[in-house]
Design an enzyme around this catalytic site. Structure first.
Site, PDB file in Angstrom:
ATOM      1  CB  CYS A  56      -0.880   0.035   1.240  1.00 51.89           C
ATOM      2  SG  CYS A  56      -2.277  -1.096   1.195  1.00 51.89           S
ATOM      3  CD  GLU A  58      -2.375   4.027   3.017  1.00 51.12           C
ATOM      4  OE1 GLU A  58      -1.907   3.297   2.120  1.00 51.12           O
ATOM      5  OE2 GLU A  58      -3.582   4.191   3.202  1.00 51.12           O
ATOM      6  CB  CYS A  89      -6.276  -1.173   4.075  1.00 42.88           C
ATOM      7  SG  CYS A  89      -4.538  -1.534   4.393  1.00 42.88           S
ATOM      8  CB  CYS A  92      -2.403   1.329   5.852  1.00 34.71           C
ATOM      9  SG  CYS A  92      -1.475   0.553   4.513  1.00 34.71           S
TER      10      CYS A  92
HETATM   11  N1  THU Z   1      -4.341   0.604  -1.351  1.00 32.82           N
HETATM   12  C1  THU Z   1      -3.466   1.464  -0.764  1.00 32.82           C
HETATM   13  O1  THU Z   1      -2.410   1.789  -1.334  1.00 32.82           O
HETATM   14  N2  THU Z   1      -3.767   1.943   0.464  1.00 32.82           N
HETATM   15  C2  THU Z   1      -4.898   1.642   1.165  1.00 32.82           C
HETATM   16  O2  THU Z   1      -5.010   1.995   2.333  1.00 32.82           O
HETATM   17  C3  THU Z   1      -5.974   0.929   0.478  1.00 32.82           C
HETATM   18  C4  THU Z   1      -5.564   0.167  -0.737  1.00 32.82           C
HETATM   19  C5  THU Z   1      -3.989   0.071  -2.678  1.00 32.82           C
HETATM   20  C6  THU Z   1      -3.583  -1.388  -2.681  1.00 32.82           C
HETATM   21  C7  THU Z   1      -3.888  -1.790  -4.101  1.00 32.82           C
HETATM   22  O3  THU Z   1      -2.761  -1.510  -4.932  1.00 32.82           O
HETATM   23  C8  THU Z   1      -5.030  -0.878  -4.521  1.00 32.82           C
HETATM   24  O4  THU Z   1      -5.076   0.163  -3.577  1.00 32.82           O
HETATM   25  C9  THU Z   1      -6.368  -1.566  -4.573  1.00 32.82           C
HETATM   26  O5  THU Z   1      -6.628  -2.256  -3.400  1.00 32.82           O
END
Ligand code: THU
Length: 133
Positions: A56, A58, A89, A92
């Site tokens: 992610c 974060e 999420c 994170c």
């Molecule tokens: N994603 C993030 O980068 N941060 C979050 O807190 C939520 C999800 C990304 C992971 C993945 O590459 C995409 O969003 C779809 O889930």
């Protein structure tokens, strides 16, 4: 409440979001962290053909922060894709918890601007953190 630092953090997150490696979801995310030493540190999501290995935005930002010798988060901006709220999420939220106080504001945005701000405690109530150990 939007802070004085918001615009700088928003611009930094928007810029790094464009670098996201998202061939699978096409869902770009950019994160910008302000540290207690007034440094802005950014990260974007990095997907992988082995899907669970995705990182992610974060997590990237936190890793970059530690790599730059910073350990304290005072504010963060996260910019997702689309019009729905892109809140951090669960994993994170816990990653931010390691380096932020419970009062730290987390600004959730889309590319057009600010959508919602919550404190880390609001995002992760009754959390487990470093002081629990
Ligand atoms: N994603 C993030 O980068 N941060 C979050 O807190 C939520 C999800 C990304 C992971 C993945 O590459 C995409 O969003 C779809 O889930």
């Amino acid at each position: 409440m939007i802070s004085l630092n918001f615009e700088k953090l928003f611009d930094a997150a928007k810029q790094v979001r464009e670098l996201a490696h998202v061939p699978y979801s096409k869902f770009k995310v950019g994160a910008a962290i302000l540290t207690s030493n007034n440094k802005i540190i950014v990260g974007c999501n990095v997907e992988n053909a082995a899907y669970p290995q995705t990182q992610c935005a974060e997590a990237s930002a936190v890793g970059n922060m530690i790599s730059q010798g910073e350990t304290s988060i005072t504010e963060a901006v996260i910019i997702g894709s689309g019009s729905l709220l892109c809140s951090p999420c669960g994993g994170c939220r816990q990653r931010l918890r390691e380096f932020a106080s419970l009062q730290t504001p987390i600004h959730m945005c889309n590319i057009d601007g600010h959508q919602k701000t919550l404190t880390l405690e609001e995002l992760l109530p009754d959390s487990f953190g470093p002081e629990n150990l």
